[in-house]
Design an enzyme around this catalytic site. Structure first.
Site, short mmCIF file in Angstrom:
data_model
loop_
_atom_site.label_atom_id
_atom_site.label_comp_id
_atom_site.label_asym_id
_atom_site.label_seq_id
_atom_site.Cartn_x
_atom_site.Cartn_y
_atom_site.Cartn_z
N CYS A 37 0.83 -1.21 0.00
CA CYS A 37 0.00 0.00 0.00
C CYS A 37 0.86 1.26 0.00
CB CYS A 37 -0.88 0.00 1.24
SG CYS A 37 0.09 -0.09 2.74
N CYS A 106 -2.44 -3.89 7.11
CA CYS A 106 -1.52 -3.20 8.05
C CYS A 106 -0.98 -4.20 9.06
CB CYS A 106 -2.23 -2.08 8.79
SG CYS A 106 -2.93 -0.84 7.71
#
Ligand code: ADP
Length: 420
Positions: A37, A106
């Site tokens: 990302c 994440c």
């Protein structure tokens, strides 16, 4: 309508007030990893009595990254190192009470960075040791050989110390050119780095180095410092060195004979300051000539070969030669990859069998070596190669990128176990 909150209180609390945030002044291991990302995470840790004595992190990502990094440090703190290495993405998510689906990655970035920092620490401890103090009694670098000068002996020890800092060396080979060997090498290195490994990519294709172009590094040049030649770093955990970085322009040709090739490859392996790496992926020119031979003689164990082929009979016949080369130089074959195996239709995403399929798998079975997987033809791979973006970074969900990550999982499973 669901009454479930989108973000749990455990996660929300850490969005603004992450625990263990900020670098450590004194640390034994450190890693900085950039996720697909684009967010970057950094971990520092100290190890004492085989436990994680202290651990901290920072990230440039938003709330979910801070929560995931925080929870990974909280789960790791105080644990035995070998237990901390078993912490998975699911553990972080569970402890946080979940994260929104589009932020779950994440937690993977946090776990990968934590593990990279632990491995960094393990490798520093293992390998900053001079050969004379190393416990491996049977290593040939401990003793000067009868025909060796003092200088040659020291030189050999420097090479051994560099190679000892590398968990696994992977020599990517093919019987002939054009089968996608460099593309596979670049994407394996990128996919391993995306999986959180510390990776080096060395291009020893002296006559046609294509890694600078494939990685978008054509204008880079190598710089030497006290510790050796500094590789070009991408995203914190991928380091690249190519013979192409030494040429004045991409059109320059290098005309070197066998002994000169051996010497330049030896110099790259000895003088490049890779630091501790989990993997060094080496892109050798096609065939079984001087370059793969030099690499195989110099890299030491643990090492293995990855053989790239296309499905046609002609390419497959060449792989047989590569397998027998590996036998002769005692280089284990990690496996065969069949590249350009079927075509992914750009319109419907279905597979078209342009050439025949499955030849690589049959050959692997026949030669009794592992088959790692098939990568389909994907026009995006050519575009990425031309624009210098590693394909695996941009098209994570495509059939070819999925194939690369499945291959990487097998390579990781094949690699030597982590030290406890
Ligand atoms: P080699 O190193 O074997 O000579 P390259 O990696 O340079 O081969 O690849 C040759 C060409 O084929 C490049 O243009 C590359 O982008 C393309 N290519 C390689 N693999 C694929 C694939 N799976 N799908 C589409 N194009 C590919």
């Amino acid at each position: 309508m669901s009454t479930e909150p989108a973000v749990s209180p455990e996660a929300l609390e850490r969005f603004d007030r992450p625990r263990n945030y900020g670098p450590l002044d004194q640390w034994d291991g450190h890693a900085r990893v950039t996720g697909p990302c684009g967010d970057t995470m950094e971990f520092w840790l100290r190890i004492a009595d085989r436990r994680i004595a202290q651990v901290s992190f920072i990230t440039d990502g938003c709330g979910p990254s801070r929560a995931a990094g925080s929870m990974a440090t909280e789960l790791a703190a105080g644990r035995l190192v070998k237990e901390a290495l078993r912490i998975e993405q699911a553990d972080v998510l569970q402890a946080l009470g979940g994260l929104p689906a589009d932020s779950e990655h994440c937690s993977l970035l946090a776990v990968n960075t934590l593990k990279a920092a632990i491995r960094d620490c393990q490798q520093r401890r293992q390998t900053t040791q001079p050969c004379g103090e190393c416990p491996q009694a049977e290593c040939s670098s401990k003793q000067r050989q009868p025909n060796e000068s003092e200088e040659e002996f020291r030189d050999r020890q420097v090479l051994t110390q560099r190679m000892c800092q590398i968990g696994m060396k992977l020599l990517v080979m093919s019987g002939k050119g054009g089968v996608g060997k460099s593309t596979v090498a670049a994407n394996l290195a990128s996919s391993l780095a995306l999986a959180g490994k510390a990776v080096g990519l060395l291009d020893v294709d002296i006559h046609g180095p294509s890694i600078p172009k494939l990685m978008g590094l054509e204008t880079e040049r190598l710089i030497a410092h006290d510790g050796g030649i500094a590789p070009i770093e991408i995203g914190g955990n991928l380091k690249v060195v190519s013979i192409g970085f030494l040429l004045a322009s991409a059109a320059d040709a290098v005309i070197w004979r066998g002994p000169m090739k051996y010497n330049v490859i030896r110099q790259f392996l000895k003088d490049v300051d890779w630091g501790p790496l989990d993997y060094l992926v080496i892109d050798a020119p096609p065939g079984t000539g001087d370059e793969p031979l030099s690499v195989a003689q110099l890299i030491g164990q643990p090492a293995g070969a990855i053989l790239v082929t296309t499905p046609q009979d002609l390419a497959i016949a060449d792989v047989r030669r590569s397998v027998s080369f590996c036998e002769k130089v005692s280089l284990p074959v990690v496996g065969v990859i069949e590249n350009m195996s079927g075509l992914v239709c750009p319109h419907c995403g279905g597979q078209i069998e342009l050439f025949k399929k499955g030849g690589g798998e049959l050959l692997a079975r026949e030669m009794d070596v592992p088959f790692l997987g098939s990568v389909p033809i994907d026009p995006q791979i050519v575009q990425c190669g031309d624009s210098g973006t590693p394909y695996a970074h941009r098209f994570g969900a495509s059939p070819a990128a999925t194939a690369f990550s499945a291959i990487v999982e097998q390579i990781v499973a094949h690699s030597p176990p982590e030290p406890s």
